[in-house]
Design an enzyme around this catalytic site. Structure first.
Site: not given
Ligand code: BGC
Length: 752
Positions: A231
């Site tokens: 993530d």
């Molecule tokens: C989120 C993800 C997301 C990623 C990219 C993170 O803060 O938890 O779900 O895909 O950011 O935006």
């Protein structure tokens, strides 16, 4: 296209290989031009395309391209419709092809442990089977267009509070049966090209560097072949992460962690094969995308219409005293700011820059004589008496009042949790005031997670729209005026109040530790076991028609755990309108072998029926449908005995049931020592006779059968009860058995 990926990797420098393991920037992977490795882009996800051009962020702050916002997972899960989810996935996949996006970041399948999780709107359900089925269909839809998905957030990421540091403390059975199960089916069966590991720790270990999670379970047990990305910002320690199985770090690391990888290979702390394998896995997926690249058009109008359809198939009618559907041409007061500017999506990384938003006021303008009153403000939770008075006047003058209510943006979002389950007081107050002047009140809810409904008994109808995407208004108008028949059912329980929720005492934990003390009893598994009244149960939802069930049949009444059981049941549309019913199949373990929920959802079918029509639906069950995760076996286990197959309209409304006898040849190993209880030994057909023989003397000590007074003092049932928890060493104290004799008995028991 044929190409030798290993060969490409072998031609890369150490620095190039390390570089492939982190992003180039916020949304791109790096290219290696001299070897023909292209730069590819990934984007959020899950229910629309959030493709950012210039200033990038992962919190939905900066603008992205104009796109189509489909209903969020909180809504789509209520459709219980695998084909619909696949259709939506396929539309998203086509959008990605048109916009050159190689991986759409989603779906998000984390279990709704508490109604407070700020991100529940993006998640499907409290039930892992339903969440897994919806995710599988979504992935299949996107990936059939040649675009990858990233199932997220792996795993046990069920809150936003301290999401980047908290440790989810979960026992293995609970992890397997609830939190991992939602990932397992889609990963095994739909094979997402990528998996996104979560921010949090699990039992102390960061998901981004957990070899048990990323290698043992994901790769070795589930046979996963894609790559794992972090993530955004989830990497804690890069080199151990890579070793554990985290191939790609996102976003860019500024070269910092690439250098750490190079250094680790050079000084021998990281084997180069580990790096090579990671790069190979990443390249496989990059080339899989470029090989399937096609010309596509992002047809926004078409996808907007699909978004409307998906929402109409997902909304849940919670209450209807006969007020709905509304008659065309009726004098209706549409009350509440959400009638004009609906809340249709959540905040954070999934935030879509919608090219059009349709509110119900606009969508229904030709269907009735509508007056509008704003009723409440959205900026702060303050009662505005002037707005309320205006709404009351509009309600008085109308034949029916429809109040568009729910949670404002600030009440729920990625990044933080809710602190309560209430709607803004200004809205609750408005509903009460309108009810005092108008007997026909319908409330339409816009929320990503359940709310307390203190006014529920006083209104005539409640329609749960959840966060319904940019076409929500059209879908609402169609349902309200009967152009569409509601056919969604709740993918989560709506409790009366927050403190009823099983995680209440342990959410969101203290500091960096959150203990999942409710274990497997999440959602309806808890409420049903506790026989607790709930506002609306899991699987519940009304229709404008009625359905009856008959003729439940099992293709066998006895089965081995290696067999498949086919269940069929007839469903009849007994009303006067065409409609769709969600037939739910629950399994109830009656063997008594383990502490289990009263029932668990193990299959479902959505069926469309004309008035008077009957269809036979079929569903299959296999070992896993009966099994629980036995930590002694390190495997799924279904004990021999009786299981009930229950057909339900919800988890609380079982309409038909039948039993099946299951047998297994799997034996759960028993550790036999002086503290093994007699109950355990007597419950096994192997050890029971040996112990019974040895027990002769003990019975005497307890006085069984020695005269009337003794028989009165202690019955055979009481003896049986006492023996249940008596350790073997009790033989020494109560039968005069010597230590040597006890050891011999243990040997004999072990030998059978
Ligand atoms: C989120 C993800 C997301 C990623 C990219 C993170 O803060 O938890 O779900 O895909 O950011 O935006």
């Amino acid at each position: 296209m044929e190409r030798n990926i290993k060969e490409i990797v072998s031609q890369m420098t150490l620095e190039e290989k390390a570089g492939m393991c982190s992003g180039k920037d916020f949304w791109h992977l790096k290219s290696v031009e001299r070897l023909g490795v292209p730069e590819v882009m990934v984007s959020d996800g899950p229910h629309g395309l959030r493709k950012q051009a210039e200033s990038a962020d992962h919190l939905g702050i900066n603008e992205s391209i104009k796109a189509v916002c489909f209903p969020a997972a909180c809504a789509t899960a209520c459709s219980f419709d695998r084909e619909l989810l696949e259709e939506m996935g396929s539309a998203l996949g086509t959008e990605c092809q048109a916009e050159n996006v190689s991986v759409l970041l989603g779906p998000a399948v984390n279990i709704k442990r508490s109604p407070l999780c700020g991100r529940n709107f993006e998640y499907f359900s409290e039930d892992p089977y339903l969440a897994g089925q919806m995710a599988k269909a979504h992935i299949q839809g996107v990936q059939k267009e040649g675009v990858g998905t990233s199932i997220k957030h792996f795993a046990a990421n069920n809150q936003e509070y301290h999401r980047m540091s908290a440790s989810s403390e979960v026992d293995e059975r609970t992890l397997r049966e609830i939190y991992l199960a939602a990932f397992e089916t889609p990963i095994r069966e739909a094979k997402p090209k990528t998996v996104m590991c979560s921010y949090n720790r699990i039992n102390g270990v960061f998901a981004s560097e957990d070899p048990w999670l990323l290698d043992e379970v994901l790769r070795k047990e589930w046979g996963y072949e894609g790559y794992v990305m972090s993530d955004w910002g989830a990497v804690n320690d890069r080199v151990p992460g890579l070793e554990a199985g985290l191939e790609l770090e996102m976003p860019a690391s500024g070269g910092d962690t690439d250098r750490q990888i190079v250094e680790a290979v050079k000084n021998g702390t990281l084997k180069e094969e580990v790096l090579d394998r990671a790069v190979e896995r990443i390249l496989n997926i990059i080339f899989d995308y470029t090989d399937h690249k096609k010309d596509a058009v992002f047809d926004m109008e078409k996808d907007h219409a699909l978004a409307e359809k998906v929402e109409a198939e997902s909304m849940v009618l919670l209450k209807n005293d006969g007020v709905l559907p509304l008659k065309k041409g009726v004098r209706a007061a549409f009350i509440g700011a959400f009638a004009k500017t609906p809340r249709y999506q959540g905040g954070g990384s999934s935030h879509i820059n919608s090219f059009r938003i349709t509110g119900a006021l606009e969508a229904a303008k030709d269907m009735a004589e509508i007056t509008y009153a704003q009723g409440y403000g959205l900026k702060e939770d303050v009662i505005d008496e002037a707005l309320v008075a205006e709404a009351v006047e509009a309600a008085k003058a109308a034949e029916v009042a429809v109040i568009f209510a729910g949670l404002p943006d600030a009440f729920e979002s990625e990044g933080y949790d809710r602190s309560h389950m209430k709607m803004p007081e200004c809205q609750n107050y408005l509903i009460r005031q309108v009810c005092s002047v108008q007997p026909n009140v319908v409330v339409v809810l816009h929320n990503g997670s359940p709310v307390e409904m203190p006014w529920a008994d006083g209104v005539s109808g409640i329609l749960e729209a959840y966060l319904g995407g940019q076409g929500v208004g059209t879908a609402e108008a169609r349902i309200l005026f009967g152009e569409a028949n509601p056919c969604g059912k709740l993918a989560e329980t709506v409790p009366y109040k927050l403190s009823d929720n099983p995680s209440y005492l342990n959410f969101p934990g203290d500091g960096d530790i959150v203990e999942y003390k409710e274990g497997i009893f999440v959602g309806y598994r808890y409420y049903d076991k506790k026989e607790m009244p709930v506002r609306y149960p899991f699987g519940y939802g009304l229709s404008y028609t009625t359905f009856t069930y008959s003729n439940l049949k099992l293709d066998k009444t006895a089965m081995k755990d290696t067999d498949t059981l086919t269940v069929s049941v007839d469903v009849t549309n007994s009303g006067s309108r065409e409609g769709k019913e969600i037939v739910q199949l629950y399994v109830a373990d009656k063997t008594g072998a383990a502490n289990r929920p009263v029932r668990e959802l193990k299959n479902f079918v959505k069926v469309s029926l004309a008035p008077g029509e009957t269809k036979t639906v079929q569903m299959e069950l296999d070992k896993r449908s009966f099994a629980w995760y036995n930590v002694k076996l390190h495997d799924w286990y279904a004990a021999s005995g009786t299981y009930e197959i229950q057909i339900g309209k919800s988890s609380r409304d079982i309409v038909l049931c039948a039993s099946v006898e299951l047998t297994t040849e799997v034996e759960v190993p028993m550790d036999i020592h002086k503290n093994t209880t007699m109950g355990q030994l007597l419950s096994s057909p192997k050890t029971a006779p040996v112990l019974q023989e040895a027990l002769g003397g003990m019975m005497k000590t307890f006085g069984a059968g020695e005269g009337e007074a003794a028989a009165e003092a202690i019955s055979p049932e009481m003896i049986k009860g006492m023996l249940e928890s008596m350790p073997l060493r009790g033989m020494r104290s109560f039968t005069g058995m010597s230590s040597e004799e006890l050891d011999q008995l243990i040997e004999r028991l072990r030998a059978v």
